[in-house]
Design a protein around this motif. Structure first.
Motif, short mmCIF file in Angstrom:
data_model
loop_
_atom_site.label_atom_id
_atom_site.label_comp_id
_atom_site.label_asym_id
_atom_site.label_seq_id
_atom_site.Cartn_x
_atom_site.Cartn_y
_atom_site.Cartn_z
N TYR A 52 3.77 -5.87 3.45
CA TYR A 52 2.54 -5.09 3.33
C TYR A 52 1.33 -5.94 3.74
O TYR A 52 0.44 -5.46 4.45
CB TYR A 52 2.33 -4.60 1.90
CG TYR A 52 3.26 -3.49 1.47
CD1 TYR A 52 3.20 -2.23 2.04
CD2 TYR A 52 4.18 -3.70 0.45
CE1 TYR A 52 4.03 -1.21 1.63
CE2 TYR A 52 5.02 -2.67 0.02
CZ TYR A 52 4.94 -1.44 0.62
OH TYR A 52 5.76 -0.42 0.20
N LEU A 53 1.31 -7.17 3.29
CA LEU A 53 0.20 -8.06 3.62
C LEU A 53 0.15 -8.35 5.12
O LEU A 53 -0.94 -8.35 5.71
CB LEU A 53 0.32 -9.36 2.82
CG LEU A 53 -0.84 -10.33 2.93
CD1 LEU A 53 -2.14 -9.68 2.47
CD2 LEU A 53 -0.55 -11.57 2.10
N TYR A 61 -2.47 -0.29 3.46
CA TYR A 61 -1.32 -1.19 3.25
C TYR A 61 -1.50 -2.00 1.97
O TYR A 61 -0.55 -2.18 1.21
CB TYR A 61 -1.14 -2.14 4.44
CG TYR A 61 -0.58 -1.47 5.67
CD1 TYR A 61 0.73 -1.03 5.72
CD2 TYR A 61 -1.36 -1.30 6.80
CE1 TYR A 61 1.25 -0.43 6.86
CE2 TYR A 61 -0.86 -0.71 7.95
CZ TYR A 61 0.45 -0.27 7.96
OH TYR A 61 0.95 0.32 9.09
N LEU A 62 -2.71 -2.48 1.76
CA LEU A 62 -2.97 -3.26 0.54
C LEU A 62 -2.81 -2.40 -0.70
O LEU A 62 -2.28 -2.85 -1.73
CB LEU A 62 -4.36 -3.89 0.60
CG LEU A 62 -4.57 -4.93 1.69
CD1 LEU A 62 -6.02 -5.41 1.71
CD2 LEU A 62 -3.62 -6.10 1.54
N PHE A 63 -3.27 -1.16 -0.63
CA PHE A 63 -3.13 -0.23 -1.75
C PHE A 63 -1.65 0.05 -2.03
O PHE A 63 -1.22 0.07 -3.18
CB PHE A 63 -3.89 1.07 -1.46
CG PHE A 63 -3.89 2.04 -2.58
CD1 PHE A 63 -4.64 1.83 -3.72
CD2 PHE A 63 -3.11 3.19 -2.51
CE1 PHE A 63 -4.63 2.72 -4.78
CE2 PHE A 63 -3.09 4.10 -3.56
CZ PHE A 63 -3.85 3.87 -4.69
N ALA A 64 -0.88 0.25 -0.97
CA ALA A 64 0.56 0.48 -1.13
C ALA A 64 1.23 -0.74 -1.74
O ALA A 64 2.15 -0.62 -2.56
CB ALA A 64 1.20 0.83 0.21
N PHE A 114 -4.04 7.40 12.94
CA PHE A 114 -3.58 6.27 12.13
C PHE A 114 -3.01 6.72 10.80
O PHE A 114 -2.14 6.05 10.24
CB PHE A 114 -4.72 5.28 11.89
CG PHE A 114 -5.15 4.54 13.13
CD1 PHE A 114 -4.35 4.45 14.25
CD2 PHE A 114 -6.38 3.91 13.17
CE1 PHE A 114 -4.74 3.76 15.38
CE2 PHE A 114 -6.78 3.21 14.30
CZ PHE A 114 -5.96 3.14 15.40
N ARG A 115 -3.48 7.84 10.27
CA ARG A 115 -2.99 8.30 8.97
C ARG A 115 -1.49 8.50 8.99
O ARG A 115 -0.77 8.03 8.11
CB ARG A 115 -3.71 9.60 8.57
CG ARG A 115 -3.29 10.12 7.22
CD ARG A 115 -4.04 11.35 6.84
NE ARG A 115 -3.65 12.44 7.73
CZ ARG A 115 -3.94 13.70 7.52
NH1 ARG A 115 -4.66 14.04 6.48
NH2 ARG A 115 -3.55 14.63 8.35
N SER A 116 -0.99 9.17 10.01
CA SER A 116 0.45 9.44 10.06
C SER A 116 1.25 8.17 10.39
O SER A 116 2.33 7.96 9.84
CB SER A 116 0.75 10.54 11.08
OG SER A 116 0.37 10.13 12.37
N VAL A 117 0.71 7.34 11.27
CA VAL A 117 1.42 6.10 11.64
C VAL A 117 1.53 5.17 10.43
O VAL A 117 2.61 4.65 10.13
CB VAL A 117 0.70 5.40 12.82
CG1 VAL A 117 1.30 4.02 13.07
CG2 VAL A 117 0.77 6.25 14.07
N VAL A 118 0.42 4.97 9.74
CA VAL A 118 0.41 4.07 8.58
C VAL A 118 1.32 4.62 7.48
O VAL A 118 2.07 3.86 6.86
CB VAL A 118 -1.03 3.84 8.07
CG1 VAL A 118 -1.03 3.12 6.74
CG2 VAL A 118 -1.83 3.08 9.11
#
Length: 136
Positions: A9-10, A128-131, A57-61
């Protein structure tokens, strides 16, 4: 080399966030050089760029976050993204380098496009950081 899932994630956050910060700065600096009379329509163009990249980006991330979540607790660093993801990142880097080296790109393009793209890369990085924080 095996790393913990949180490192994936990082890594994803850094791969998206560092260029996002750089591009945002370049875009805002370009805005400072643009004529005041052109700002109103550049704001509209920038808003359109933000909205477009938000949905892209929403769907890709989301797909990449779900991929990382399904990996074992320790995985190889290159598993951060699927092969198509690494190709996409490479393509975006090459596109950025090409744009930088094309002479006479209008300042208005740099201001509006970079000021829309950069913040959305940063927002993606934060996702990613939130996940990562929610996966513990």
């Amino acid at each position: 080399m095996l790393v913990a899932r949180r490192h994936l994630y990082l890594t994803a956050a850094l791969v998206w966030g560092v260029p996002g910060l750089t591009i945002t700065i370049k875009g805002f600096l370009a805005y400072c050089k643009v004529s005041q009379s052109q700002l109103w329509w550049l704001y509209i163009v920038t808003l359109c760029v933000v909205v477009a990249f938000f949905f892209i980006f929403r769907s890709v991330v989301k797909r990449y976050i779900n991929r990382i979540a399904t990996l074992s607790e320790r995985s190889f660093l290159y598993n951060t993204f699927p092969p198509k993801g690494w190709v996409l990142i490479l393509f975006m880097m090459m596109l950025g380098i090409a744009l930088k080296n094309i002479p006479h790109i209008p300042l208005q393009f740099t201001a509006s496009f970079y000021s829309g793209l950069g913040p959305m890369l940063i927002v993606s990085s934060l996702r990613y950081l939130f996940a990562m924080s929610n996966s513990r």
